[in-house]
Design an enzyme around this catalytic site. Structure first.
Site, PDB file in Angstrom:
ATOM      1  N   CYS A  92     -20.457  -7.655  27.134  1.00 58.89           N
ATOM      2  CA  CYS A  92     -20.799  -9.003  26.640  1.00 58.89           C
ATOM      3  C   CYS A  92     -19.808 -10.069  27.093  1.00 58.89           C
ATOM      4  O   CYS A  92     -19.971 -11.238  26.754  1.00 58.89           O
ATOM      5  CB  CYS A  92     -20.859  -8.983  25.107  1.00 58.89           C
ATOM      6  SG  CYS A  92     -19.239  -8.938  24.327  1.00 58.89           S
TER       7      CYS A  92
ATOM      8  N   HIS B 137      -8.382   2.304  10.728  1.00 61.27           N
ATOM      9  CA  HIS B 137      -7.395   1.471  11.441  1.00 61.27           C
ATOM     10  C   HIS B 137      -7.482   1.670  12.948  1.00 61.27           C
ATOM     11  O   HIS B 137      -6.562   1.313  13.696  1.00 61.27           O
ATOM     12  CB  HIS B 137      -5.977   1.775  10.942  1.00 61.27           C
ATOM     13  CG  HIS B 137      -5.764   1.354   9.529  1.00 61.27           C
ATOM     14  ND1 HIS B 137      -4.739   1.851   8.760  1.00 61.27           N
ATOM     15  CD2 HIS B 137      -6.442   0.502   8.727  1.00 61.27           C
ATOM     16  CE1 HIS B 137      -4.798   1.320   7.553  1.00 61.27           C
ATOM     17  NE2 HIS B 137      -5.817   0.500   7.503  1.00 61.27           N
TER      18      HIS B 137
ATOM     19  N   PRO C 184       4.165  14.828  -1.078  1.00 60.48           N
ATOM     20  CA  PRO C 184       5.415  15.399  -1.582  1.00 60.48           C
ATOM     21  C   PRO C 184       6.183  14.439  -2.480  1.00 60.48           C
ATOM     22  O   PRO C 184       7.079  14.856  -3.207  1.00 60.48           O
ATOM     23  CB  PRO C 184       6.209  15.709  -0.315  1.00 60.48           C
ATOM     24  CG  PRO C 184       5.604  14.918   0.764  1.00 60.48           C
ATOM     25  CD  PRO C 184       4.189  14.629   0.365  1.00 60.48           C
TER      26      PRO C 184
ATOM     27  N   GLN D  38      -6.489   6.589   7.990  1.00 58.89           N
ATOM     28  CA  GLN D  38      -5.767   5.372   8.356  1.00 58.89           C
ATOM     29  C   GLN D  38      -4.986   5.605   9.652  1.00 58.89           C
ATOM     30  O   GLN D  38      -4.418   4.683  10.205  1.00 58.89           O
ATOM     31  CB  GLN D  38      -4.806   4.981   7.226  1.00 58.89           C
ATOM     32  CG  GLN D  38      -5.495   4.674   5.915  1.00 58.89           C
ATOM     33  CD  GLN D  38      -4.504   4.562   4.770  1.00 58.89           C
ATOM     34  OE1 GLN D  38      -3.906   3.520   4.557  1.00 58.89           O
ATOM     35  NE2 GLN D  38      -4.310   5.653   4.060  1.00 58.89           N
ATOM     36  N   ASN D  39      -4.953   6.853  10.098  1.00 61.30           N
ATOM     37  CA  ASN D  39      -4.162   7.216  11.272  1.00 61.30           C
ATOM     38  C   ASN D  39      -4.918   6.893  12.558  1.00 61.30           C
ATOM     39  O   ASN D  39      -6.129   7.071  12.625  1.00 61.30           O
ATOM     40  CB  ASN D  39      -3.800   8.699  11.222  1.00 61.30           C
ATOM     41  CG  ASN D  39      -3.023   9.028   9.961  1.00 61.30           C
ATOM     42  OD1 ASN D  39      -2.470   8.151   9.300  1.00 61.30           O
ATOM     43  ND2 ASN D  39      -3.011  10.302   9.586  1.00 61.30           N
ATOM     44  N   VAL D  40      -4.170   6.437  13.547  1.00 67.57           N
ATOM     45  CA  VAL D  40      -4.769   6.076  14.840  1.00 67.57           C
ATOM     46  C   VAL D  40      -4.550   7.178  15.869  1.00 67.57           C
ATOM     47  O   VAL D  40      -4.831   7.001  17.044  1.00 67.57           O
ATOM     48  CB  VAL D  40      -4.144   4.757  15.355  1.00 67.57           C
ATOM     49  CG1 VAL D  40      -4.395   3.616  14.368  1.00 67.57           C
ATOM     50  CG2 VAL D  40      -2.656   4.914  15.657  1.00 67.57           C
TER      51      VAL D  40
HETATM   52  N1  APR Z   1       2.553  15.686   3.810  1.00 67.31           N
HETATM   53  C1  APR Z   1       1.879  14.791   3.036  1.00 67.31           C
HETATM   54  N2  APR Z   1       2.351  13.536   2.766  1.00 67.31           N
HETATM   55  C2  APR Z   1       3.553  13.206   3.288  1.00 67.31           C
HETATM   56  C3  APR Z   1       4.309  14.099   4.077  1.00 67.31           C
HETATM   57  C4  APR Z   1       3.764  15.401   4.329  1.00 67.31           C
HETATM   58  N3  APR Z   1       4.399  16.299   5.063  1.00 67.31           N
HETATM   59  N4  APR Z   1       5.474  13.478   4.433  1.00 67.31           N
HETATM   60  C5  APR Z   1       5.423  12.230   3.878  1.00 67.31           C
HETATM   61  N5  APR Z   1       4.278  12.069   3.188  1.00 67.31           N
HETATM   62  C6  APR Z   1       3.812  10.896   2.425  1.00 67.31           C
HETATM   63  C7  APR Z   1       4.919   9.956   1.971  1.00 67.31           C
HETATM   64  O1  APR Z   1       5.459  10.369   0.724  1.00 67.31           O
HETATM   65  C8  APR Z   1       4.171   8.625   1.871  1.00 67.31           C
HETATM   66  O2  APR Z   1       3.636   8.449   0.558  1.00 67.31           O
HETATM   67  O3  APR Z   1       3.005  10.137   3.276  1.00 67.31           O
HETATM   68  C9  APR Z   1       3.029   8.775   2.860  1.00 67.31           C
HETATM   69  C10 APR Z   1       3.158   7.909   4.112  1.00 67.31           C
HETATM   70  O4  APR Z   1       3.046   6.583   3.709  1.00 67.31           O
HETATM   71  P1  APR Z   1       3.062   5.407   4.799  1.00 67.31           P
HETATM   72  O5  APR Z   1       4.129   5.659   5.772  1.00 67.31           O
HETATM   73  O6  APR Z   1       3.055   4.142   4.038  1.00 67.31           O
HETATM   74  O7  APR Z   1       1.685   5.628   5.594  1.00 67.31           O
HETATM   75  P2  APR Z   1       0.220   5.119   5.243  1.00 67.31           P
HETATM   76  O8  APR Z   1      -0.030   5.147   3.790  1.00 67.31           O
HETATM   77  O9  APR Z   1      -0.710   5.848   6.105  1.00 67.31           O
HETATM   78  O10 APR Z   1       0.305   3.577   5.722  1.00 67.31           O
HETATM   79  C11 APR Z   1      -0.867   2.803   5.657  1.00 67.31           C
HETATM   80  O11 APR Z   1       0.190   1.018   6.837  1.00 67.31           O
HETATM   81  O12 APR Z   1       1.639   0.349   8.426  1.00 67.31           O
HETATM   82  C12 APR Z   1       0.310   0.466   8.131  1.00 67.31           C
HETATM   83  O13 APR Z   1      -1.506   0.676   9.625  1.00 67.31           O
HETATM   84  C13 APR Z   1      -0.419   1.383   9.101  1.00 67.31           C
HETATM   85  O14 APR Z   1      -2.177   2.977   8.589  1.00 67.31           O
HETATM   86  C14 APR Z   1      -0.921   2.512   8.201  1.00 67.31           C
HETATM   87  C15 APR Z   1      -0.948   1.866   6.838  1.00 67.31           C
END
Ligand code: APR
Length: 295
Positions: free
Chosen positions: A175, A141, A239, A123-125
């Site tokens: 295009c 994403h 975590p 999901q990371n860009v």
């Molecule tokens: N290692 C693993 N997980 C971690 C760490 C770490 N060091 N630190 C935090 N986390 C966890 C948090 O506990 C949380 O559950 O990573 C998760 C991050 O969640 P979000 O910030 O919601 O990120 P994500 O799930 O990728 O969001 C999804 O939301 O805003 C949109 O497009 C954006 O791709 C993104 C999507």
């Protein structure tokens, strides 16, 4: 007040669970990783939600970002070309530009290279999986370094399209379609090509390794649920508890860098101890190198 990340210790109990997860991965026919912002926290990129999250700090952006872009692409491009108007966005882009892969990214790249992991859906860009050496990455994403045509879905590196501030919005050289950043905005449909690829991977997936996501944003959050519905195994690395923890087959509570590196160690040491001549439950993937190359 968002809760702080718990103190982490690799206890013997957790290590035994990681060893069990390694067993699932080694026996998998088609293992897929799904990652989120949490995996890049150890690379200095803030997550979106939870402790230190961007949305926790600045509030969630409007859910119709994409509709706003389509309604007025000139204004959207002017904002993109003048990031100082949105200091947090400018800060994020600078952080993305400086970020380097961490141990978590490297462990997933190594699991792919060992033939254990078939694909990483992220999901990371931030492009960090590719920078870490992963070759089979589906960016659900998008990628912040790329531009995309909304008509033919061709993606371009920034420099491949001449951006003239006096002649916005830029048009697709193939295009003539409207071009935007490849990052998928809220309200934007996931591009059909990458969505199809994700569903294809999930349809074949019997073990999914989910790391660093709150599992709150769909359709990505549905992918591990689809694996479970298909009778597969879902291993979570986080975590903190997420929306997935309750239903995950195995939850490994800890930071991605440490837990995924330990997971790689267990997978490799099990492969070593199952070296040729040993009675094997399932041939280790490494020895079925040919099969590993089915991408
Ligand atoms: N290692 C693993 N997980 C971690 C760490 C770490 N060091 N630190 C935090 N986390 C966890 C948090 O506990 C949380 O559950 O990573 C998760 C991050 O969640 P979000 O910030 O919601 O990120 P994500 O799930 O990728 O969001 C999804 O939301 O805003 C949109 O497009 C954006 O791709 C993104 C999507």
């Amino acid at each position: 007040m968002a809760e702080a990340l718990p103190h982490f210790e690799l206890t013997p109990e957790l290590d035994a669970r990681i060893a069990r997860a390694a067993g699932h991965l080694r026996r998998a026919r088609h293992a897929v990783a799904l990652t989120g912002a949490g995996l890049s926290v150890e690379s200095g990129i803030p997550p979106f939600r939870g402790p230190g999250g961007l949305w926790t700090k600045y509030g969630e952006p409007p859910m119709d970002g994409y509709q706003r872009f389509v309604r007025d692409p000139v204004a959207a491009w002017q904002a993109r070309l003048n990031p100082e108007k949105e200091p947090w966005l400018q800060g994020l882009h600078e952080t993305l530009g400086r970020a380097k892969p961490n141990d978590g990214h490297r462990a997933l790249a190594a699991l792919e290279a060992d033939g254990v992991l078939a694909c990483t859906i992220t999901q990371n860009v931030d492009d960090l999986h590719s920078l870490a050496g992963s070759r089979r990455v589906a960016e659900i994403h998008g990628n912040y370094k790329l531009l995309r045509c909304l008509e033919c879905v061709t993606r371009f590196a920034e420099g491949e399209i001449a951006i003239d501030a006096a002649r916005l919005p830029p048009r697709c050289p193939r295009c003539g379609g409207l071009v935007k950043g490849d990052t998928v905005q809220f309200g934007e449909p996931i591009p059909a090509d990458v969505l199809r690829r994700c569903f294809d991977e999930v349809a074949r997936c019997d073990v999914m390794l989910v790391a660093g996501t709150s599992a709150t944003v769909f359709p990505a959050a549905d992918l591990p649920l689809e694996v479970l519905r298909g009778g597969g195994t879902v291993i979570e690395v986080n975590p903190l508890p997420s929306e997935l923890t309750r239903v995950a087959s195995l939850a490994l509570q800890g930071p991605g860098g440490t837990v995924l590196t330990r997971l790689l160690d267990h997978v490799r040491s099990a492969a070593r101890s199952a070296a040729p001549g040993a009675a094997l439950e399932t041939p280790p993937r490494a020895t079925r190198k040919g099969k590993g190359a089915f991408a």
